[in-house]
Scaffold this motif. Sequence first.
Motif, mmCIF file in Angstrom:
data_model
loop_
_atom_site.group_PDB
_atom_site.id
_atom_site.type_symbol
_atom_site.label_atom_id
_atom_site.label_comp_id
_atom_site.label_asym_id
_atom_site.label_seq_id
_atom_site.Cartn_x
_atom_site.Cartn_y
_atom_site.Cartn_z
ATOM 1 N N SER A 2 0.801 -1.214 0.000
ATOM 2 C CA SER A 2 0.000 0.000 0.000
ATOM 3 C C SER A 2 0.837 1.268 0.000
ATOM 4 C CB SER A 2 -0.863 0.000 1.233
ATOM 5 O OG SER A 2 -0.019 0.288 2.323
ATOM 6 N N ALA A 109 -3.685 -5.762 17.601
ATOM 7 C CA ALA A 109 -3.961 -4.572 16.760
ATOM 8 C C ALA A 109 -3.198 -4.687 15.447
ATOM 9 C CB ALA A 109 -3.564 -3.287 17.487
ATOM 10 N N ASP A 111 -1.921 -7.215 12.811
ATOM 11 C CA ASP A 111 -2.185 -8.607 12.470
ATOM 12 C C ASP A 111 -2.170 -8.767 10.950
ATOM 13 O OD1 ASP A 111 -3.188 -11.184 12.065
ATOM 14 O OD2 ASP A 111 -4.410 -11.092 13.880
ATOM 15 N N PHE A 114 -5.078 -9.675 8.729
ATOM 16 C CA PHE A 114 -6.129 -8.696 8.383
ATOM 17 C C PHE A 114 -6.530 -8.895 6.921
ATOM 18 C CE2 PHE A 114 -2.906 -6.589 6.037
ATOM 19 C CZ PHE A 114 -3.604 -5.895 5.059
ATOM 20 N N GLY A 167 1.904 -5.629 4.057
ATOM 21 C CA GLY A 167 1.891 -4.186 3.747
ATOM 22 C C GLY A 167 2.143 -3.278 4.949
ATOM 23 N N GLY A 168 1.925 -3.770 6.151
ATOM 24 C CA GLY A 168 2.136 -2.942 7.344
ATOM 25 C C GLY A 168 3.538 -3.019 7.900
ATOM 26 N N LYS A 171 7.600 -2.522 3.947
ATOM 27 C CA LYS A 171 8.305 -1.334 3.435
ATOM 28 C C LYS A 171 9.367 -0.886 4.439
ATOM 29 C CE LYS A 171 4.827 1.345 2.198
ATOM 30 N NZ LYS A 171 3.671 0.465 2.524
ATOM 31 N N SER A 237 1.552 6.320 9.521
ATOM 32 C CA SER A 237 0.354 5.660 8.996
ATOM 33 C C SER A 237 -0.750 6.696 9.017
ATOM 34 C CB SER A 237 -0.060 4.489 9.890
ATOM 35 O OG SER A 237 0.906 3.475 9.824
ATOM 36 N N HIS A 253 -7.095 2.153 4.221
ATOM 37 C CA HIS A 253 -6.352 0.892 4.170
ATOM 38 C C HIS A 253 -5.818 0.353 5.483
ATOM 39 C CE1 HIS A 253 -3.242 3.737 4.633
ATOM 40 N NE2 HIS A 253 -2.259 3.034 4.123
ATOM 41 N N ILE A 255 -6.807 -1.503 8.749
ATOM 42 C CA ILE A 255 -7.974 -2.276 9.183
ATOM 43 C C ILE A 255 -7.862 -2.641 10.662
ATOM 44 C CG2 ILE A 255 -9.212 -4.478 8.823
ATOM 45 C CD1 ILE A 255 -9.484 -2.660 6.415
ATOM 46 N N ASP A 280 7.543 0.952 11.282
ATOM 47 C CA ASP A 280 6.458 0.631 10.347
ATOM 48 C C ASP A 280 5.373 -0.186 11.057
ATOM 49 O OD1 ASP A 280 4.923 0.297 8.106
ATOM 50 O OD2 ASP A 280 6.345 -0.962 7.014
ATOM 51 N N THR A 284 1.364 1.353 12.198
ATOM 52 C CA THR A 284 0.093 0.706 11.867
ATOM 53 C C THR A 284 -0.626 0.298 13.160
ATOM 54 O OG1 THR A 284 1.179 -0.127 9.880
ATOM 55 C CG2 THR A 284 -0.946 -1.114 10.435
HETATM 56 P P1 ADP Z 1 1.442 2.830 4.375
HETATM 57 O O1 ADP Z 1 1.401 1.505 3.701
HETATM 58 O O2 ADP Z 1 0.509 3.812 3.790
HETATM 59 O O3 ADP Z 1 2.818 3.344 4.615
HETATM 60 P P2 ADP Z 1 1.005 1.596 6.934
HETATM 61 O O4 ADP Z 1 2.401 1.347 7.293
HETATM 62 O O5 ADP Z 1 0.122 1.995 8.045
HETATM 63 O O6 ADP Z 1 0.824 2.656 5.800
HETATM 64 O O7 ADP Z 1 0.471 0.269 6.330
HETATM 65 C C1 ADP Z 1 -0.843 0.117 5.914
HETATM 66 C C2 ADP Z 1 -0.887 -1.232 5.298
HETATM 67 O O8 ADP Z 1 -0.734 -2.193 6.333
HETATM 68 C C3 ADP Z 1 -2.165 -1.548 4.606
HETATM 69 O O9 ADP Z 1 -2.169 -1.169 3.269
HETATM 70 C C4 ADP Z 1 -2.206 -3.054 4.753
HETATM 71 O O10 ADP Z 1 -1.404 -3.661 3.752
HETATM 72 C C5 ADP Z 1 -1.547 -3.297 6.088
HETATM 73 N N1 ADP Z 1 -2.478 -3.364 7.221
HETATM 74 C C6 ADP Z 1 -3.706 -2.790 7.341
HETATM 75 N N2 ADP Z 1 -4.250 -3.033 8.547
HETATM 76 C C7 ADP Z 1 -3.332 -3.794 9.219
HETATM 77 C C8 ADP Z 1 -3.299 -4.371 10.527
HETATM 78 N N3 ADP Z 1 -4.288 -4.215 11.393
HETATM 79 N N4 ADP Z 1 -2.201 -5.083 10.865
HETATM 80 C C9 ADP Z 1 -1.174 -5.249 10.001
HETATM 81 N N5 ADP Z 1 -1.139 -4.733 8.766
HETATM 82 C C10 ADP Z 1 -2.207 -4.006 8.377
#
Ligand code: ADP
Length: 340
Positions: A2, A109, A111, A114, A167-168, A171, A237, A253, A255, A280, A284
Amino acid sequence: MSGATLFPALALLLTTCIAHAGWLHKDADIMGTRISVELFHDDPAVARRGVDAVFEEMHRIDRDMSPWIATSELSRLNREAAQHPVAVSDELFELIRTSVHYSRLTHGAFDITFASVGFLYDYRKGVHPDEPERRAATELINYRNLVLQAQGHTIAYSKPGVRIDLGGIAKGYAVDRSIRLLQALGIHQALVTAGGDSRMIGERWKGRPWNIGVRDPRDEHKLVAVIPLENVAVSTSGDYERFFEEDGIRYHHIINPASGDSARGMHSATLIGPDATTTDALSTSVFVLGVERGLALVNSLPNIDAILVDAQGHLHYSEGLLAADRGEDIVKTPATPAAR
Ligand code: ADP
Ligand code: MG
């Protein structure tokens, strides 16, 4: 993954000219997000090698861990792990193990399962699951549904329908890997950013730190805080990264694993810590936990700080940033009120 946006979650304020001799700067879109590298080395050939190494590494991690690439190791896991244990690379095993660590630390929180409901959303097309669909899929969100076997590095899903998405955390992990590659090349002044995740090493220029700006979640041209930092990672985030609105409700995005719906306790969470994998995962997590529980977690962890913009647009700082010796360095500006 994401974070695709024209503006990275962190607006970076540069105090000196980036085109200075010895500094190299390159941007590209990889992993569905903007990747940016700035680094310094006396030898321009080494500097170029550093930039190339970072972009190659980002591509490699995307190829292995993207849930959108059918041939990635992660996609194979999602296809097969509910049927039988799947042996994965040491790297993927470790990152999933780290993810489970953050699930435990944050009481669920954070996970990566998700994604069992996450795949029902399409933020570009404005698609979300209806109530019964969401409820049914949310039943599958639980990191305990992942069975990790250290011997043989296998992973199995204990229920059909379970999916994971990194995705959380991936990166931040990719940023940390990149910094390690740069250090191995003898590069000790650099900033690597992947979407909302950044890490910097060394000083920006002649004893000056990097200035990191936290953007206003409701006004991309405004910063709500500017903090001088060195040798740390910063992740944001935000609910403005990937979203659509329907009947006045913002679907984005991040959840909440408890509901399968977007977490709506705040507008953004910016985390500062020693490495980007940590910041990171925690950005999230804190976003999902909300202001009170999020700050309590941050204040309980050593070397972790946070700046939160709540759902009313008010700013909250962790104890470490409020401490007199650091607090006075931060330039603070009120955020745009909630309604915008
Ligand atoms: P970004 O990707 O915009 O840098 P984040 O680091 O907050 O922002 O990541 C958001 C991404 O994390 C979402 O696109 C998804 O892939 C993933 N994600 C969403 N909710 C959760 C969660 N509860 N736990 C772990 N990963 C999550
Ligand atoms: Mg994150």
